[in-house]
Design a protein around this motif. Structure first.
Motif, PDB file in Angstrom:
ATOM      1  N   TYR A  51       1.982  44.268  37.662  1.00  0.00           N
ATOM      2  CA  TYR A  51       1.757  45.030  36.438  1.00  0.00           C
ATOM      3  C   TYR A  51       3.061  45.396  35.739  1.00  0.00           C
ATOM      4  N   TYR A  52       4.020  45.911  36.489  1.00  0.00           N
ATOM      5  CA  TYR A  52       5.236  46.395  35.844  1.00  0.00           C
ATOM      6  C   TYR A  52       6.142  45.266  35.368  1.00  0.00           C
ATOM      7  N   HIS A  53       5.985  44.061  35.925  1.00  0.00           N
ATOM      8  CA  HIS A  53       6.770  42.920  35.467  1.00  0.00           C
ATOM      9  C   HIS A  53       6.064  42.146  34.362  1.00  0.00           C
ATOM     10  N   SER A  54       4.748  42.134  34.356  1.00  0.00           N
ATOM     11  CA  SER A  54       4.006  41.283  33.431  1.00  0.00           C
ATOM     12  C   SER A  54       3.946  41.836  32.017  1.00  0.00           C
ATOM     13  N   HIS A  55       3.913  43.152  31.886  1.00  0.00           N
ATOM     14  CA  HIS A  55       3.641  43.761  30.588  1.00  0.00           C
ATOM     15  C   HIS A  55       4.931  44.309  29.980  1.00  0.00           C
ATOM     16  N   ASP A  56       5.778  43.415  29.505  1.00  0.00           N
ATOM     17  CA  ASP A  56       7.057  43.883  28.983  1.00  0.00           C
ATOM     18  C   ASP A  56       6.912  44.625  27.665  1.00  0.00           C
ATOM     19  N   MET A  57       5.755  44.523  27.021  1.00  0.00           N
ATOM     20  CA  MET A  57       5.540  45.311  25.816  1.00  0.00           C
ATOM     21  C   MET A  57       5.330  46.786  26.159  1.00  0.00           C
TER      22      MET A  57
ATOM     23  N   ASP B  56       2.755  45.982  47.041  1.00  0.00           N
ATOM     24  CA  ASP B  56       3.963  45.392  46.469  1.00  0.00           C
ATOM     25  C   ASP B  56       3.589  44.357  45.417  1.00  0.00           C
ATOM     26  N   HIS B  57       2.622  43.494  45.735  1.00  0.00           N
ATOM     27  CA  HIS B  57       2.165  42.505  44.761  1.00  0.00           C
ATOM     28  C   HIS B  57       1.538  43.192  43.549  1.00  0.00           C
TER      29      HIS B  57
ATOM     30  N   ARG C  32      11.157  46.291  32.794  1.00  0.00           N
ATOM     31  CA  ARG C  32      10.512  45.808  34.018  1.00  0.00           C
ATOM     32  C   ARG C  32      10.986  46.555  35.269  1.00  0.00           C
ATOM     33  N   ILE C  33      11.142  47.843  35.122  1.00  0.00           N
ATOM     34  CA  ILE C  33      11.487  48.694  36.265  1.00  0.00           C
ATOM     35  C   ILE C  33      10.212  49.025  37.014  1.00  0.00           C
ATOM     36  N   VAL C  34      10.203  48.779  38.319  1.00  0.00           N
ATOM     37  CA  VAL C  34       9.036  49.062  39.155  1.00  0.00           C
ATOM     38  C   VAL C  34       9.231  50.430  39.791  1.00  0.00           C
ATOM     39  N   PRO C  35       8.417  51.420  39.423  1.00  0.00           N
ATOM     40  CA  PRO C  35       8.597  52.766  39.978  1.00  0.00           C
ATOM     41  C   PRO C  35       8.233  52.821  41.456  1.00  0.00           C
ATOM     42  N   ILE C  36       8.737  53.827  42.124  1.00  0.00           N
ATOM     43  CA  ILE C  36       8.504  53.962  43.556  1.00  0.00           C
ATOM     44  C   ILE C  36       7.029  54.216  43.855  1.00  0.00           C
TER      45      ILE C  36
ATOM     46  N   PHE D 273      -5.390  52.591  40.864  1.00  0.00           N
ATOM     47  CA  PHE D 273      -5.296  53.643  39.857  1.00  0.00           C
ATOM     48  C   PHE D 273      -4.042  54.495  40.003  1.00  0.00           C
ATOM     49  N   ASP D 274      -3.844  55.112  41.147  1.00  0.00           N
ATOM     50  CA  ASP D 274      -2.724  56.034  41.292  1.00  0.00           C
ATOM     51  C   ASP D 274      -1.386  55.316  41.318  1.00  0.00           C
ATOM     52  N   LYS D 275      -1.368  54.079  41.822  1.00  0.00           N
ATOM     53  CA  LYS D 275      -0.124  53.312  41.900  1.00  0.00           C
ATOM     54  C   LYS D 275       0.282  52.728  40.550  1.00  0.00           C
ATOM     55  N   VAL D 276      -0.707  52.372  39.722  1.00  0.00           N
ATOM     56  CA  VAL D 276      -0.398  51.650  38.495  1.00  0.00           C
ATOM     57  C   VAL D 276      -0.977  52.318  37.252  1.00  0.00           C
ATOM     58  N   TYR D 277      -2.287  52.418  37.172  1.00  0.00           N
ATOM     59  CA  TYR D 277      -2.923  52.805  35.917  1.00  0.00           C
ATOM     60  C   TYR D 277      -2.547  54.219  35.478  1.00  0.00           C
TER      61      TYR D 277
END
Length: 247
Positions: free
Chosen positions: A219-225, A213-214, A230-234, A172-176
């Protein structure tokens, strides 16, 4: 893909060609059974005439060389007891006396949390987003209150309801929170849920299944919409090893 007692659970990465077996990231094993590049190749290996969506996880029978299930709820139930005679592990996360109480909790969490973050994240209208985001945080508020009274969702006993919720909470906190716009609050802002999440994470064998990391790259690479560049935030620093105080 891990080979254990005649079955494999497959959970690959998703790229532009769909779910794929990668070997170019630390911890990525590829398809160690067949050397196939994509999950769709497993589906057609099981049934050359198959049509429809390719989904994961995939439970693969290495003896019959076919797919047993691609439904996570079914796989959880199978793993709860199907191999007890071989492993000697008698842990029961689907106890008969709690099943009637577990089902409605599972249903609410699936609809508003497990699936709710996706409904919010993939919404293409304000109305669709609003319809998903309200129930998501209503349920998180409900969980915070419930966990203020009990260590686990069913009281003192750890059940499948907890593990089904864990998979969303850990991301949740890392992605959603950011990627899916679920940003009214973070899990760390809920004292009881945050301690509960650390409790689950610290159970033997669990931390080793979590690779942030995975998770974030997927998430940040798969959903280009959603994230076209495709920038992966820290991401936030989460101390999941801190004492949880829920014993």
């Amino acid at each position: 893909m891990e080979d254990h007692i005649g079955v494999s659970v497959v959970h690959p990465d998703m790229g532009s060609e769909g779910w794929e077996f990668r070997t170019d990231h630390p911890g990525a094993t590829g398809d160690r059974l067949h050397g196939l590049p994509f999950a769709r190749d497993l589906y057609t290996r099981a049934d050359p005439g198959i049509s429809g969506r390719v989904t994961v996880p995939i439970l693969w029978d290495t003896s019959q060389d076919t797919i047993v299930s691609n439904e996570s709820a079914e796989i959880i139930r199978m793993f709860n007891s199907a191999f007890d005679g071989l492993t000697g592990n008698g842990d029961d996360y689907w106890p008969e006396d709690l099943r009637a109480a577990i089902e409605p909790v599972n249903a609410r969490i699936y609809d508003t949390v497990n699936n709710g973050v996706y409904r919010a994240g993939f919404a293409t209208t304000q109305a669709a987003y609003d319809e998903a985001i309200g129930p998501l945080f209503d349920t998180l508020d409900w969980l915070e209150a419930r966990l203020s009274q009990d260590r686990y969702l069913m009281g003192a006993r750890l059940t499948e309801a907890d593990w089904r919720l864990f998979t969303t909470l850990i991301r949740f906190d890392k992605v959603y929170h950011t990627h899916f716009k679920c940003n009214r609050a973070r899990i760390v802002d809920y004292p009881n849920i945050w301690a509960y999440l650390r409790d689950l994470y610290q159970w033997p064998g669990v931390a080793g299944t979590v690779d942030f990391d995975h998770i974030t790259r997927h998430y940040y690479h798969s959903h280009d919409m959603i994230n076209p560049h495709r920038i992966v935030p820290i991401g936030p620093a989460l101390d999941l090893d801190a004492p949880h105080g829920r014993g």
